[in-house]
Design an enzyme around this catalytic site. Structure first.
Site, PDB file in Angstrom:
ATOM      1  N   CYS A 117      73.833  53.744  17.966  1.00  0.00           N
ATOM      2  CA  CYS A 117      75.275  53.984  17.929  1.00  0.00           C
ATOM      3  C   CYS A 117      75.816  54.121  19.352  1.00  0.00           C
ATOM      4  O   CYS A 117      75.098  54.509  20.272  1.00  0.00           O
ATOM      5  CB  CYS A 117      75.612  55.206  17.079  1.00  0.00           C
ATOM      6  SG  CYS A 117      74.774  56.733  17.552  1.00  0.00           S
ATOM      7  N   SER A 157      70.962  57.413  19.135  1.00  0.00           N
ATOM      8  CA  SER A 157      72.164  57.431  19.959  1.00  0.00           C
ATOM      9  C   SER A 157      71.960  56.598  21.213  1.00  0.00           C
ATOM     10  O   SER A 157      70.827  56.424  21.687  1.00  0.00           O
ATOM     11  CB  SER A 157      72.505  58.866  20.379  1.00  0.00           C
ATOM     12  OG  SER A 157      71.548  59.342  21.324  1.00  0.00           O
ATOM     13  N   ASP A 158      73.066  56.061  21.742  1.00  0.00           N
ATOM     14  CA  ASP A 158      73.006  55.574  23.115  1.00  0.00           C
ATOM     15  C   ASP A 158      72.742  56.799  23.990  1.00  0.00           C
ATOM     16  O   ASP A 158      72.866  57.945  23.553  1.00  0.00           O
ATOM     17  CB  ASP A 158      74.315  54.871  23.486  1.00  0.00           C
ATOM     18  CG  ASP A 158      74.147  53.896  24.637  1.00  0.00           C
ATOM     19  OD1 ASP A 158      73.151  54.010  25.390  1.00  0.00           O
ATOM     20  OD2 ASP A 158      75.003  53.009  24.799  1.00  0.00           O
ATOM     21  N   TRP A 159      72.374  56.562  25.239  1.00  0.00           N
ATOM     22  CA  TRP A 159      71.901  57.645  26.102  1.00  0.00           C
ATOM     23  C   TRP A 159      73.036  58.618  26.433  1.00  0.00           C
ATOM     24  O   TRP A 159      74.001  58.273  27.107  1.00  0.00           O
ATOM     25  CB  TRP A 159      71.273  57.044  27.351  1.00  0.00           C
ATOM     26  CG  TRP A 159      69.785  56.835  27.213  1.00  0.00           C
ATOM     27  CD1 TRP A 159      68.828  57.208  28.117  1.00  0.00           C
ATOM     28  CD2 TRP A 159      69.056  56.257  26.118  1.00  0.00           C
ATOM     29  NE1 TRP A 159      67.565  56.892  27.641  1.00  0.00           N
ATOM     30  CE2 TRP A 159      67.677  56.317  26.421  1.00  0.00           C
ATOM     31  CE3 TRP A 159      69.424  55.709  24.890  1.00  0.00           C
ATOM     32  CZ2 TRP A 159      66.687  55.844  25.558  1.00  0.00           C
ATOM     33  CZ3 TRP A 159      68.444  55.228  24.024  1.00  0.00           C
ATOM     34  CH2 TRP A 159      67.102  55.300  24.363  1.00  0.00           C
ATOM     35  N   ALA A 168      75.060  59.791  24.167  1.00  0.00           N
ATOM     36  CA  ALA A 168      76.210  59.505  23.297  1.00  0.00           C
ATOM     37  C   ALA A 168      76.279  60.464  22.110  1.00  0.00           C
ATOM     38  O   ALA A 168      77.228  60.411  21.335  1.00  0.00           O
ATOM     39  CB  ALA A 168      76.154  58.063  22.794  1.00  0.00           C
TER      40      ALA A 168
END
Length: 727
Positions: A224, A257-259, A261
Site C-alpha cells: 500500500c 506498507s510502503d516504507w 507509510a
C-alpha cells in the site's frame, strides 16, 4: 547497525551454499489452499508475541535487507528479507541491472517479460531474498510523473499483462513478488500528504486493473502507498484493502506498507494492513505502530486476536506457497554495508537476456528514406555526439540510487534502481559493432555547438544523443523533485540536435528518456532522418542499441505511452493541490487524445520496423452461454517486406455507445515473428474480463448490451481492420 565482518571461511561456506541454488529448477508453487493448510498448522501454535514478530519490521537499517521481519522460534519461522527493486536487486553486487519496467512494457512481448521476471527471481533467490519489492504498476497519468518509468505506461491492459507475466516469472523461481504501489500513487509531488480522489468506476476500470491481474497471477504481496485515498491514508483504507482487494479480488497474500507509510495501529490493522515496513514509525525512531503497540491494541479489544492471526497467516502462507520452507538459500546481502557482503555472483548468462530485451524494447519512431539500418560495409565515417552517448565521467554508479544525470541514461533514480555491474554506453557499443573499418568521430560536449557541427559535417551519418530523467522525490536532480518540471530534453538537447541536423543530411536522433519529451523544435527538420527511442535499457544499453542501428535486430518495440506535439495536449499534470481530483476519469493517455480528437506526434502503440506488414481476413464471432460470454477473432498478417521481423498486432474494443466508454480500449495484443514473404494467423479471445465495464449501480462488472466493434491495428491510431459483433 554495523554488521560483523565475515571470515573467509564463513564466506566460502556461504558461497558454496548458494552456488547450488543458481542452477536450481523452478519451484513447485503451491495452491493458496495447500499453502493455507500449512500456514494454519504453524501459526496455530504461536502466541501473540510471535504473531506480532512476523508482522512487524525490525526498523530502518537494523537488518541486512531494506526490510526485515523478526524470526520466531518454537515453532520456528525465519526472519524474512524484503529487497528492492522492480528491475533488479538494489544495494547488492554481482547482480544484473536490466531494463526498466517501462521498457518491459515497450517490448509488448509476453514471453520476454516473463523471462525477465524469471531471471530476476533467480537472482533474488540466489542471494537468499524472500520478497522482491516489485513489479511496480503505477500509471503515467501525467507524462511528468517521476516514477512512471518503473511501471508499464498509460494503459491498464498493457500494465496488467506486464505485471502478471513478471510476477509469474519471479514466483516460479521461489521468490514472493510484490505488486506496488496500491493505489492511485501516480505523482511524487506531495505523495505523503496529498489525497488522490477518484470515483469507483475510474478506480476499477483503470487503476485497479493491473492489481487484479496480479492477484489472478497469484502474487504473494501487495504494497500500500503513501498517499491518501479520498481523504484516508492508503495503508488504513478499509474500502480498497478489505472490500476491494481481499473481498472483490479474493487476494490471499499479505498487504505490506510502503516504507514508513503506516500511519496508525488500530485503523491500519483493522483496515487490512498485514505487515508494517520497515517497522519503525519514522526511520530509526525506535518504536513501531505494530509490535508491542499491536499487542496492546488486542489486549484493549481494539483489534481482534483473530485479525492478528490472519495477518501472520497470510505472510506464512505466501512463504509456503513459494516453497521457501524447502532449502531456501542463506541470506548473503548486506544492504547498508555492501562491502561486508560475501561474494555470491548470481548473474549467470542474464546479460544476454538484458541485451535482447533492450533491443526488443527499442522503439523506432521515425525512419525517413529508410535511413536505418546502417550497413557497416557501406560507410566510412560515423559521428557520435552528446553526453548521453558516453560513460559517466565520474565513474560507474557515481551517485547513490542513480540520483544524478551524468553520461548515458539507462535507468531513472530512486529506490526503484539497481547498481550497474557494468554499463555498455552507446559510444562503446557502436564502436565495437561498426568495427575497425569505420572511423568513429565523437564529442560528448552538449554545449559546444560549433564542435558538434564540426564533428558531424563530413560523416556519412551523425548520431546525436540526448535524454530526460526522473525518479523518486527523496532525491532532487537539477531541480526536479522526482517528477519532471517540464517535458523538454535535458543537457541542451534541442539545440544540440538542431546544430547537428544543420550540419549533416543523415542525422539520427537517439533519445534515452523516462517518458515522453517534446520534439517540435527539430522533428520536422529535413535532415533528421530517424528517431530511435531506447527508453531505459539497462547495463547492455550500447550493445542493444548497436543491434538495432546495424540491423542485427529488426526493431519491434512499441510505445507504452503517447508522445504529444505540445505539453498542453495532455490532460493531467502533477497536481500541487492537497486534493488531487482524477477528474479525467477513464480518459487516461491515448483515450483522452481519441476523445478530444487531438493528433499526437507519436501515438500509443506506435513503432516502426525495417520490414512491412499487411493485415487481412479479420473474422469475429461472439458466443453467449448462460453465464459466459466469449468473443473470438482471427486475422491474417503477412510480412510483405524483405526482412524477417516481429509485428505487434493490437486489439482495441469499441464498446456500445450506452456504455460511456472511451472510443477505444486496448484489450489484447500479440507479438509474432514472421519471416519475409510469409503469413501467419493471429487469434484473440475476449471474455467477461475484456468485455465488461464497472457498473456503480450494481457494484459489479457487467457486459453492456449492444454493438461492439473490434479494431485491429499497428497502433492506437493505425487501425488496419475492424469488425463488429453484438452482445
Amino acid at each position: 547497525m554495523q554488521l560483523p565482518s565475515l571470515s573467509s571461511v564463513a564466506i566460502s561456506v556461504l558461497v558454496a551454499a548458494n552456488a547450488a541454488t543458481l542452477v536450481q529448477a523452478k519451484v513447485k508453487v503451491l495452491s493458496w489452499e495447500d499453502a493455507y493448510k500449512k500456514a494454519d498448522a504453524l501459526v496455530g501454535q504461536m502466541n501473540m508475541d510471535q504473531l506480532t514478530n512476523i508482522v512487524t519490521g525490525v526498523g530502518w537499517m537494523k537488518g541486512r535487507c531494506v526490510g526485515n521481519t523478526y524470526p520466531v522460534t518454537n515453532p520456528d519461522f525465519p526472519a524474512l528479507c524484503l529487497e528492492d527493486a522492480p528491475l533488479g536487486m538494489r544495494f547488492a553486487s554481482n547482480v544484473s541491472s536490466g531494463v526498466s519496467g517501462i521498457n518491459a512494457a515497450a517490448s509488448w512481448d509476453k514471453q520476454a517479460i516473463y523471462e525477465r521476471g524469471q531471471y530476476m527471481g533467480k537472482e533474488f533467490y540466489g542471494k537468499g531474498v524472500h520478497i522482491q519489492l516489485g513489479p511496480a504498476m503505477n500509471f503515467m497519468r501525467s507524462a511528468e510523473g517521476g516514477r512512471g518509468w518503473e511501471s508499464g505506461g498509460e494503459d491498464p491492459y498493457l500494465q496488467g499483462v506486464t505485471a502478471a507475466e513478471t510476477i509469474k516469472g519471479i514466483q516460479e523461481e521461489g521468490v514472493i513478488a510484490t505488486a506496488k504501489h496500491y493505489i492511485l500513487n501516480d505523482q511524487e509531488l506531495n505523495r505523503k500528504t496529498g489525497s488522490s480522489d477518484a470515483d469507483q468506476r475510474t478506480l476499477h476500470e483503470v487503476y485497479l486493473w493491473p492489481f487484479a491481474r496480479s492477484v489472478e497471477a497469484g502474487v504473494g504481496s501487495i504494497m500500500c502507498s503513501y498517499n491518501r485515498l479520498n481523504g484516508t491514508f492508503a495503508c488504513e483504507d478499509d474500502y480498497t484493502m478489505n472490500t476491494v482487494l481481499k473481498g472483490e479480488l479474493g487476494f490471499k497474500g499479505f498487504v505490506q506498507s510502503d516504507w514508513a507509510a503506516t500511519m496508525s495501529t488500530v485503523p491500519s490493522a483493522n483496515a487490512g494492513l498485514d505487515m508494517t515496513m520497515p517497522g519503525d514509525i519514522t526511520f530509526e525512531s525506535g518504536d513501531s505502530y505494530f509490535g508491542p503497540n499491536l499487542t496492546k491494541a488486542v489486549n484493549n479489544n481494539e483489534v481482534k486476536k483473530e485479525r492478528v492471526t490472519d495477518m501472520a497467516t497470510r505472510i506464512v502462507a505466501a512463504w509456503y506457497k513459494m516453497g521457501q520452507d524447502k532449502g531456501f538459500p542463506k541470506l548473503t546481502l548486506s544492504s547498508f554495508h555492501m562491502e561486508e557482503a560475501p561474494f555470491v555472483d548470481v548473474q549467470a548468462n542474464h546479460k544476454e537476456l538484458v541485451r535482447e530485451m533492450g533491443a526488443a524494447s527499442t522503439v523506432l519512431l521515425k525512419n525517413a528514406d529508410s535511413a536505418l539500418p546502417i550497413d557497416a560495409k557501406k560507410v566510412k565515417k560515423i559521428a557520435i555526439i552528446g553526453s548521453d552517448a558516453g560513460p559517466d565521467p565520474f565513474g560507474l554508479n557515481s551517485c547513490s540510487s542513480h540520483g544524478c544525470s551524468n553520461g548515458t541514461l539507462a535507468q531513472g533514480w530512486g529506490s526503484g534502481t539497481a547498481d550497474f555491474p557494468y554499463l555498455i554506453d552507446p559510444l562503446a557499443g557502436l564502436t565495437t559493432a561498426f568495427g575497425k573499418n569505420v572511423e568513429i568521430k565523437s564529442t560528448l560536449d552538449d554545449w559546444n555547438l560549433e564542435k558538434a557541427a564540426e564533428v558531424a559535417t563530413d560523416a556519412d551519418y551523425a548520431l546525436v544523443f540526448s535524454n530526460a530523467d526522473s525518479g523518486e522525490q527523496h532525491i532532487v536532480v537539477d531541480g526536479n523533485v522526482g517528477d519532471r518540471n517540464n517535458l523538454t530534453l535535458w543537457h541542451n538537447g534541442d539545440a544540440l540536435i538542431k546544430a547537428v541536423a544543420d550540419a549533416n543530411k543523415n542525422t539520427i536522433v537517439v533519445i534515452h528518456a523516462v517518458g515522453a519529451v517534446m520534439m517540435s523544435e527539430w522533428i520536422d527538420h529535413p535532415n533528421v532522418k530517424a528517431v530511435v527511442w531506447p527508453g531505459l535499457p539497462g547495463q547492455e544499453s550500447g550493445n542493444s542499441l548497436a543491434d538495432i542501428i546495424t540491423g542485427k535486430v529488426n526493431p519491434s518495440g512499441r510505445l507504452p505511452y503517447t508522445i504529444a506535439k505540445k505539453e498542453s495536449d495532455y490532460n493531467a499534470k502533477p497536481d500541487p493541490s492537497a486534493v488531487i481530483q482524477y477528474s479525467e476519469k477513464l480518459l487516461v493517455g491515448y483515450k483522452w487524445f481519441d476523445h478530444a480528437k487531438i493528433e499526437p506526434l507519436f501515438p500509443f502503440g506506435h513503432g516502426l520496423s525495417y520490414t512491412k506488414f499487411d493485415y487481412s481476413k479479420l473474422k469475429v464471432k461472439a458466443k453467449k452461454k448462460k453465464d459466459t460470454v466469449t468473443a473470438t477473432a482471427s486475422l491474417s498478417v503477412k510480412n510483405s517486406g524483405k526482412l524477417d521481423g516481429a509485428e505487434v498486432v493490437q486489439a482495441y474494443i469499441e464498446f456500445p455507445e450506452s456504455a460511456g466508454e472511451p472510443p477505444k480500449n486496448l484489450r489484447g495484443f500479440e507479438k509474432t515473428m514472421i519471416k519475409a514473404g510469409k503469413s501467419t494467423k493471429v487469434d484473440f479471445e475476449f471474455t467477461k474480463t475484456e468485455l465488461s465495464i464497472w457498473d456503480v449501480d450494481v457494484n459489479d462488472w457487467v457486459i453492456p448490451s449492444g454493438k461492439f466493434t473490434l479494431h485491429i491495428g499497428a497502433s492506437s491510431r493505425d487501425i488496419r481492420q475492424s469488425a463488429s459483433f453484438t452482445l
